[in-house]
Design a protein around this motif. Structure first.
Motif, PDB file in Angstrom:
ATOM      1  N   GLY A   1      27.700 -26.839  22.600  1.00 37.58           N
ATOM      2  CA  GLY A   1      27.046 -26.497  23.865  1.00 37.58           C
ATOM      3  C   GLY A   1      26.301 -25.180  23.869  1.00 37.58           C
ATOM      4  N   ILE A   2      26.294 -24.483  22.739  1.00 40.42           N
ATOM      5  CA  ILE A   2      25.629 -23.178  22.655  1.00 40.42           C
ATOM      6  C   ILE A   2      24.346 -23.320  21.833  1.00 40.42           C
ATOM      7  CG2 ILE A   2      25.796 -20.806  21.780  1.00 40.42           C
ATOM      8  CD1 ILE A   2      27.651 -21.284  24.092  1.00 40.42           C
ATOM      9  N   GLU A   3      23.254 -22.777  22.316  1.00 42.20           N
ATOM     10  CA  GLU A   3      22.020 -22.763  21.525  1.00 42.20           C
ATOM     11  C   GLU A   3      22.133 -21.662  20.478  1.00 42.20           C
ATOM     12  OE1 GLU A   3      18.263 -22.509  23.397  1.00 42.20           O
ATOM     13  OE2 GLU A   3      18.533 -24.328  24.584  1.00 42.20           O
ATOM     14  N   ALA A   4      22.066 -22.072  19.222  1.00 36.00           N
ATOM     15  CA  ALA A   4      22.241 -21.115  18.128  1.00 36.00           C
ATOM     16  C   ALA A   4      21.222 -19.982  18.195  1.00 36.00           C
ATOM     17  CB  ALA A   4      22.130 -21.834  16.782  1.00 36.00           C
ATOM     18  N   GLU A   5      19.975 -20.306  18.526  1.00 36.11           N
ATOM     19  CA  GLU A   5      18.931 -19.282  18.560  1.00 36.11           C
ATOM     20  C   GLU A   5      19.240 -18.215  19.612  1.00 36.11           C
ATOM     21  OE1 GLU A   5      16.507 -19.012  16.331  1.00 36.11           O
ATOM     22  OE2 GLU A   5      17.282 -20.814  15.355  1.00 36.11           O
ATOM     23  N   THR A   6      19.764 -18.651  20.736  1.00 35.18           N
ATOM     24  CA  THR A   6      20.119 -17.696  21.797  1.00 35.18           C
ATOM     25  C   THR A   6      21.261 -16.800  21.343  1.00 35.18           C
ATOM     26  OG1 THR A   6      19.468 -19.310  23.487  1.00 35.18           O
ATOM     27  CG2 THR A   6      20.839 -17.465  24.215  1.00 35.18           C
ATOM     28  N   LEU A   7      22.258 -17.401  20.701  1.00 33.47           N
ATOM     29  CA  LEU A   7      23.390 -16.627  20.190  1.00 33.47           C
ATOM     30  C   LEU A   7      22.936 -15.646  19.113  1.00 33.47           C
ATOM     31  CD1 LEU A   7      26.390 -15.984  20.105  1.00 33.47           C
ATOM     32  CD2 LEU A   7      26.726 -17.981  18.615  1.00 33.47           C
ATOM     33  N   LEU A   8      22.015 -16.080  18.253  1.00 37.30           N
ATOM     34  CA  LEU A   8      21.486 -15.201  17.213  1.00 37.30           C
ATOM     35  C   LEU A   8      20.828 -13.963  17.815  1.00 37.30           C
ATOM     36  CD1 LEU A   8      19.819 -17.623  14.621  1.00 37.30           C
ATOM     37  CD2 LEU A   8      21.859 -16.254  14.291  1.00 37.30           C
ATOM     38  N   ILE A   9      20.062 -14.168  18.877  1.00 36.12           N
ATOM     39  CA  ILE A   9      19.370 -13.049  19.536  1.00 36.12           C
ATOM     40  C   ILE A   9      20.379 -12.092  20.145  1.00 36.12           C
ATOM     41  CG2 ILE A   9      17.845 -12.438  21.461  1.00 36.12           C
ATOM     42  CD1 ILE A   9      16.380 -15.141  20.880  1.00 36.12           C
ATOM     43  N   MET A  10      21.426 -12.635  20.752  1.00 41.66           N
ATOM     44  CA  MET A  10      22.471 -11.795  21.346  1.00 41.66           C
ATOM     45  C   MET A  10      23.187 -10.979  20.277  1.00 41.66           C
ATOM     46  SD  MET A  10      24.133 -14.314  24.248  1.00 41.66           S
ATOM     47  CE  MET A  10      25.227 -13.053  24.919  1.00 41.66           C
ATOM     48  N   LEU A  11      23.504 -11.624  19.163  1.00 45.29           N
ATOM     49  CA  LEU A  11      24.185 -10.918  18.078  1.00 45.29           C
ATOM     50  C   LEU A  11      23.281  -9.855  17.465  1.00 45.29           C
ATOM     51  CD1 LEU A  11      26.003 -13.909  16.305  1.00 45.29           C
ATOM     52  CD2 LEU A  11      27.015 -12.189  17.807  1.00 45.29           C
TER      53      LEU A  11
END
Length: 382
Positions: free
Chosen positions: A303-313
């Motif tokens: 349920g998590i968009e990897a690209e969004t998580l990458l930007i947050m990290l």
């Protein structure tokens, strides 16, 4: 200010100080063209010979079976095109897998346009090739099998020795893309019956832009780059002496420290995976057992968009990826994750962490803390 933590060692590694030091000598002092005959050029030729031996020793090959290239992609291209063109009188059928690096996949697609037939073997849910499927795929006109040693996205280590044994028994040439494996796990081209092997220096703390192709003596192969008589007439172009010195030094360090580093990274990896899987709706991609590269962690956060998580990290100073560096910016999901059975949505929810020589326990603890925080935030905002 955020810490900066690099966890994308499968994409590239930093250069070790000893490597830089050795390379510098051949940039400013012994800078002569290795093909010339005067003193400083003889020094460069000697340095190239030393590096060739270091690379050969690392995979237990003969010195005259090592050819220097510009990296993994060139080595893969040369292996596949060179074998295809030199052996087309015997047949035009090549076998590879559905999870190969793009350097192999796209070369195969190119060869298909030229009339070669390619069989793309499926893999199981862990990314493992089934030897039974390979045996069924072989035809009378099969001239080459190309199976990667270890996958760059999910870290699965393939049964290379079994494949090599089968190919040797059936007189089929066997190539393996070992770009992710060299310097991380033991390799012996003789006992594994490998005919061609690709490697790239920047995956084991050497410079970018230099690699090598092992070609077993007696193998018929066409040249990919034509010109001068370098590399015993098989690979033209002025020697990249600093780069060649760098790959030799880097691989000697990697092999010397291989078992210690492998044990250390495996412990860190297993701890990291255990903690990540405690996050709700998180699953591991790739082999859960010993058939996995020591530094590879690939997980799906449902349920998590990897690209969004990458930007947050990234905003927190943590550098990871969603797959192969060669696919960065691609809109399509990873062909590797689709091949192991993930849906498109799950594939686009997957992150690859790869740890290496500079990774510490403290860094992993911090990354786990931030990842849990970010995943919870993204899920709560839905």
């Amino acid at each position: 200010m955020n810490r900066e933590i690099y966890m994308d060692y499968a994409a590239t590694t930093y250069m070790k100080p000893e490597v830089i030091k050795d390379m510098k000598t051949y940039m400013d002092e012994y800078f002569g063209n290795a093909s010339s005959i005067y003193h400083i050029s003889r020094k460069t030729r000697m340095a190239i010979d030393i590096s060739r031996k270091r690379v050969a020793d690392a995979i237990n090959s003969n010195i005259d079976e090592i050819y220097f290239t510009s990296g993994g992609s060139e080595s893969d291209n040369w292996a596949l095109k060179g074998i295809a063109f030199a052996n087309k009188d015997k047949g035009k059928h090549i076998i590879t897998t559905a999870i190969e690096h793009h350097a192999v996949i796209n070369t195969c697609k190119y060869l298909e346009k030229l009339g070669f037939e390619i069989t793309y073997l499926p893999v199981n849910k862990y990314g493992m090739v089934d030897l039974h499927n390979l045996k069924k795929a072989v035809r009378k006109d099969t001239i080459l099998v190309s199976v990667m040693f270890a996958n760059n996205e999910i870290g699965t280590i393939e049964p290379v020795k079994k494949i090599g044994d089968f190919c040797r028994h059936n007189k089929i040439i066997f190539h393996t893309d070992a770009v992710q494996a060299v310097g991380n796990i033991p390799i012996d081209v003789k006992t594994m019956n490998i005919d061609l092997l690709s490697m790239s220096s920047h995956k084991f703390y050497g410079p970018k832009g230099v690699g090598a192709l092992y070609i077993r003596k007696g193998i018929r192969i066409d040249s990919l780059i034509h010109g001068g008589s370098q590399e015993r007439g098989r690979r033209a172009g002025t020697y990249n002496t600093p780069g060649i010195v760098g790959i030799g030094k880097a691989i000697s360090i990697a092999v010397k420290n291989l078992e210690v580093q492998k044990e250390r990274l495996t412990k860190l990896r297993d701890m990291f995976i255990k903690e990540l899987l405690e996050i709700q709706d998180t699953s591991l991609n790739g082999s859960p057992g010993k058939e996995r590269l020591p530094g590879n962690i690939n997980v799906t956060f449902k349920g998590i968009e990897a690209e969004t998580l990458l930007i947050m990290l990234d905003s927190r100073g943590i550098y990871v990826s969603s797959g192969s560096a060669c696919s960065a910016g691609a809109l399509e999901p990873s062909h590797v994750l689709i091949a192991i059975g993930l849906t498109e949505s799950m594939a686009k929810s997957s992150i690859r962490f790869t740890i290496g020589s500079g990774t510490t326990y403290e860094e992993i603890a911090y990354v786990l803390e931030v990842v849990k925080e970010c995943v919870n935030k993204l899920r709560n905002n839905k």
